[in-house]
Design a protein around this motif. Structure first.
Motif, mmCIF file in Angstrom:
data_model
loop_
_atom_site.group_PDB
_atom_site.id
_atom_site.type_symbol
_atom_site.label_atom_id
_atom_site.label_comp_id
_atom_site.label_asym_id
_atom_site.label_seq_id
_atom_site.Cartn_x
_atom_site.Cartn_y
_atom_site.Cartn_z
ATOM 1 N N ALA A 44 0.814 -1.210 0.000
ATOM 2 C CA ALA A 44 0.000 0.000 0.000
ATOM 3 C C ALA A 44 0.848 1.261 0.000
ATOM 4 C CB ALA A 44 -0.930 -0.002 1.204
ATOM 5 N N GLN A 45 2.040 1.200 0.569
ATOM 6 C CA GLN A 45 2.947 2.331 0.564
ATOM 7 C C GLN A 45 4.247 1.906 -0.084
ATOM 8 O OE1 GLN A 45 3.452 4.249 4.342
ATOM 9 N NE2 GLN A 45 1.290 4.098 4.881
ATOM 10 N N SER A 46 4.628 2.606 -1.092
ATOM 11 C CA SER A 46 5.854 2.247 -1.795
ATOM 12 C C SER A 46 7.063 2.641 -0.963
ATOM 13 C CB SER A 46 5.913 2.955 -3.153
ATOM 14 O OG SER A 46 5.842 4.351 -2.983
ATOM 15 N N ALA A 47 8.156 1.920 -1.171
ATOM 16 C CA ALA A 47 9.376 2.201 -0.422
ATOM 17 C C ALA A 47 9.926 3.557 -0.824
ATOM 18 C CB ALA A 47 10.408 1.110 -0.700
ATOM 19 N N PRO A 48 10.365 4.362 0.158
ATOM 20 C CA PRO A 48 10.941 5.668 -0.179
ATOM 21 C C PRO A 48 12.315 5.504 -0.809
ATOM 22 C CG PRO A 48 11.217 5.216 2.148
ATOM 23 C CD PRO A 48 10.396 4.086 1.598
ATOM 24 N N ALA A 49 12.707 6.498 -1.551
ATOM 25 C CA ALA A 49 14.050 6.472 -2.126
ATOM 26 C C ALA A 49 15.111 6.567 -1.034
ATOM 27 C CB ALA A 49 14.209 7.628 -3.114
ATOM 28 N N ASP A 50 14.782 7.259 0.054
ATOM 29 C CA ASP A 50 15.732 7.461 1.142
ATOM 30 C C ASP A 50 15.011 7.231 2.470
ATOM 31 O OD1 ASP A 50 17.592 8.278 2.975
ATOM 32 O OD2 ASP A 50 17.823 10.319 2.196
ATOM 33 N N ALA A 51 15.341 6.137 3.143
ATOM 34 C CA ALA A 51 14.672 5.802 4.408
ATOM 35 C C ALA A 51 15.148 6.673 5.563
ATOM 36 C CB ALA A 51 14.913 4.332 4.747
ATOM 37 N N ALA B 27 13.358 -1.398 4.064
ATOM 38 C CA ALA B 27 12.713 -2.704 4.193
ATOM 39 C C ALA B 27 11.329 -2.527 4.809
ATOM 40 C CB ALA B 27 13.567 -3.623 5.071
ATOM 41 N N LEU B 28 10.371 -3.258 4.271
ATOM 42 C CA LEU B 28 9.002 -3.190 4.780
ATOM 43 C C LEU B 28 8.986 -3.557 6.260
ATOM 44 C CD1 LEU B 28 5.951 -2.867 4.170
ATOM 45 C CD2 LEU B 28 5.928 -5.336 3.714
ATOM 46 N N SER C 101 -2.295 -7.935 20.032
ATOM 47 C CA SER C 101 -1.835 -8.005 18.645
ATOM 48 C C SER C 101 -2.068 -6.684 17.923
ATOM 49 C CB SER C 101 -2.552 -9.144 17.908
ATOM 50 O OG SER C 101 -3.952 -8.946 17.935
ATOM 51 N N GLY C 102 -3.008 -5.892 18.422
ATOM 52 C CA GLY C 102 -3.272 -4.589 17.823
ATOM 53 C C GLY C 102 -2.401 -3.477 18.350
ATOM 54 N N ASP C 103 -1.377 -3.841 19.122
ATOM 55 C CA ASP C 103 -0.461 -2.842 19.685
ATOM 56 C C ASP C 103 0.528 -2.417 18.603
ATOM 57 O OD1 ASP C 103 1.118 -1.266 21.328
ATOM 58 O OD2 ASP C 103 2.178 -2.972 22.203
ATOM 59 N N ILE C 104 0.043 -1.591 17.699
ATOM 60 C CA ILE C 104 0.834 -1.135 16.555
ATOM 61 C C ILE C 104 1.041 0.369 16.663
ATOM 62 C CG2 ILE C 104 0.882 -0.889 14.030
ATOM 63 C CD1 ILE C 104 -0.937 -3.397 13.926
ATOM 64 N N VAL C 105 2.267 0.802 16.495
ATOM 65 C CA VAL C 105 2.573 2.226 16.500
ATOM 66 C C VAL C 105 2.574 2.766 15.074
ATOM 67 C CG1 VAL C 105 4.248 3.995 17.168
ATOM 68 C CG2 VAL C 105 3.917 1.985 18.619
ATOM 69 N N VAL C 106 3.281 2.103 14.192
ATOM 70 C CA VAL C 106 3.295 2.476 12.763
ATOM 71 C C VAL C 106 3.035 1.210 11.971
ATOM 72 C CG1 VAL C 106 4.551 3.602 10.901
ATOM 73 C CG2 VAL C 106 5.020 4.248 13.277
ATOM 74 N N ASP C 107 1.923 1.181 11.259
ATOM 75 C CA ASP C 107 1.505 -0.048 10.584
ATOM 76 C C ASP C 107 2.385 -0.387 9.390
ATOM 77 O OD1 ASP C 107 -0.475 -2.216 10.164
ATOM 78 O OD2 ASP C 107 -0.866 -1.112 8.311
ATOM 79 N N VAL C 108 2.596 0.567 8.523
ATOM 80 C CA VAL C 108 3.391 0.333 7.316
ATOM 81 C C VAL C 108 4.479 1.394 7.242
ATOM 82 C CG1 VAL C 108 3.407 0.163 4.804
ATOM 83 C CG2 VAL C 108 1.415 -0.645 6.095
ATOM 84 N N GLU C 109 5.708 0.970 7.316
ATOM 85 C CA GLU C 109 6.842 1.876 7.188
ATOM 86 C C GLU C 109 7.977 1.129 6.510
ATOM 87 O OE1 GLU C 109 8.199 4.516 6.448
ATOM 88 O OE2 GLU C 109 7.663 5.675 8.247
ATOM 89 N N HIS C 110 8.867 1.862 5.906
ATOM 90 C CA HIS C 110 10.056 1.272 5.292
ATOM 91 C C HIS C 110 11.282 1.829 6.015
ATOM 92 C CE1 HIS C 110 7.050 0.464 2.186
ATOM 93 N NE2 HIS C 110 7.852 -0.509 1.796
ATOM 94 N N LEU C 111 11.774 1.036 6.943
ATOM 95 C CA LEU C 111 12.953 1.415 7.710
ATOM 96 C C LEU C 111 14.194 0.796 7.082
ATOM 97 C CD1 LEU C 111 11.516 0.863 11.304
ATOM 98 C CD2 LEU C 111 11.925 3.056 10.171
#
Length: 493
Positions: free
Chosen positions: A10-17, A377-378, A388-398
């Motif tokens: 859903a979110q594309s990887a950034p060019a610069d993480a 990386a996803l 299980s719902g203890d999510i801070v950031v759901d989708v990120e590319h670190l």
């Protein structure tokens, strides 16, 4: 509201993480020569080392600048239209003594919605006449206290409150200024809105009853009717929904003004901010111009004077000024359709940021203690709680080399994070540290395990908490409980 996406693509990887999108982070945030994130002129690693993690960091200069910019935007638009405006800071976003002093120092009034928030505003020196008091179920004691101290406006939220406020004002020998909260039938979120004839919610009264109830307010000698109030939603990116709501409210406003003058129209708040680089809220100046122009047009069409206006921003002032710092504890690869997602666990979670679990909110996270040349990386940033719902950031590319001991910074956490914080799983709430011009100070003390034990009278808490040992002691100068917080000594630089 923003939605949590469970689609890894859903979110594309950034060019610069490592990049810090300027619309997401405080204005003064940057990476220094060593690659560390700085906030308010202070190295995030040094902040974490001094105060521990999790840690709420608020950039005072950024918050003040946003408050000032918002006030000036609405004043400019209102004055150009030949009227005036009051901008309230919506304290529910984040309220503390220091924040009250910041926003009032920048010319804002303060909006509260409980007796506790009122007490904070008063203790911090806010002028009672520049306080608005909201709430759908204000207690008799809260109403009496608000009348006693002379708040500038009590917002009547239901029919029954007309009599309650009138009686409290009469007993106090005061004429209490009030607004009537009305549901306009406009529902707005981000850049979309839906206009309906009815709203099924706990706040306010139906628009079709506004004239009737407004005249009932006027029948009480102890009440002064300022005007109508409406709040249409949150995270609104433009003026369109406000314009539609204003148009609807002005029909009722005109009918009431035909009987006797109605001086004010309060269109609420809910102005959105960027939580990710994909978010593009309009500049506040454009929103202010758009809303005021709609009011001018509506008044011209009805042949009525332009009322004094009022607005109640909160998130848009304090949200982008806040950053939360965490220490990474574990990194776990999990196979998902199309690849692997890494679960990056931090030392906080839903107890210090409930918004992702409550609303499906999106956030942006960055490794703060170093720069990285690794590929993005996803990732999913999760907390330490037993959910299980203890999510801070759901989708990120670190960066793919994110590892235990790294310091993680989550942006735009100034609003509705500390104010919604809890002690779930008996986790102490973090301190709040204000930074400005290279200096840091605690503005809300963090909690220790002793603080939690002291409230549990079944543990003989008075004895247990009377002599805190070194492991649970709190340094009042830093707000840091020694044994319940993570420091970054030895973290990768």
């Amino acid at each position: 509201m923003a939605s949590v996406s469970h689609d890894p693509g859903a979110q594309s990887a950034p060019a610069d993480a490592d990049a810090l999108a300027p619309q997401v982070w405080p204005a003064g945030a940057r990476r220094d020569e060593a690659g560390r994130i700085e906030i308010g002129g202070l190295d995030a690693v040094a902040l974490a080392g001094r105060f521990g993690t999790p840690l709420y960091v608020v950039d005072e200069a950024d918050a003040r600048a946003r408050a000032r910019r918002t006030r000036l935007a609405f004043e400019s638009a209102a004055h150009a239209a030949g009227t005036d405006v009051t901008v309230y800071y919506a304290g529910k976003a984040f309220l503390s003594g220091e924040v009250v002093r910041w926003v009032t120092g920048e010319g804002l009034a303060v909006d509260v919605c409980t007796g506790g928030e009122l007490a904070v505003a008063l203790a911090a020196g806010a002028e009672p006449a520049r306080i608005g008091f909201h709430g759908n179920n204000k207690s008799l004691a809260e109403i009496a206290r608000a009348v006693e101290v002379g708040v500038g406006a009590l917002i009547i939220d239901s029919e029954v409150e007309i009599e309650r406020v009138a009686e409290a004002a009469a007993r106090a020998g005061r004429r209490q200024r009030v607004r009537l909260r009305v549901n306009s039938g406009v529902h707005a979120s981000t850049h979309e809105f839906l206009a309906t004839s009815h709203e099924d919610q706990k706040f306010g009264v139906p628009l079709e009853r506004a004239v009737e109830l407004g005249n009932r307010i006027r029948a009480h000698a102890s009440l002064e009717f300022l005007g109508l109030h409406c709040h249409i939603g949150s995270q609104i990116f433009d003026a369109e929904g406000f314009a539609e709501s204003a148009s609807r409210l002005l029909a009722a406003h005109a009918a009431l003004a035909a009987v006797e003058p109605l001086p004010e129209l309060n269109l609420g708040g809910g102005f959105g901010i960027a939580y990710t680089s994909a978010d593009t809220p309009q500049p506040i100046e454009e929103i202010a111009d758009g809303i005021v122009s709609a009011v001018v047009e509506g008044c011209r069409d009805r042949g009525i004077p332009i009322p004094r206006l009022a607005f109640e921003p909160g998130r848009s002032i304090i949200g982008p000024a806040g950053v939360t710092l965490y220490t990474v504890g574990t990194v776990k690869p999990v196979p998902v359709e199309g690849g692997t997602r890494r679960y990056v666990s931090v030392d906080g979670g839903m107890s210090d940021n409930a918004r992702t679990a409550l609303y499906g909110a999106d956030y942006t996270a960055r490794v703060a203690n170093r720069a990285s040349a690794a590929e993005p990386a996803l990732s999913r940033v999760v907390g330490k709680h037993c959910e299980s719902g203890d999510i801070v950031v759901d989708v990120e590319h670190l960066p793919a080399d994110t590892a235990p001991g790294d310091l993680l910074a989550v942006a735009a956490t100034g609003a509705y994070c500390w104010s919604l914080a809890s002690n779930y799983n008996h986790v102490p709430r973090p301190p709040v540290v204000a930074v400005r011009d290279g200096e840091a100070r605690v503005i809300v003390r963090g909690e220790s395990i002793d603080d939690l034990l002291a409230r549990d009278l079944g543990l003989g808490a008075s004895e247990a908490a009377s002599e805190p040992d070194a492991a649970t002691a709190v340094d009042d100068a830093t707000g840091t409980p020694a044994a319940t917080r993570t420091t970054t000594e030895g973290n990768p630089a």
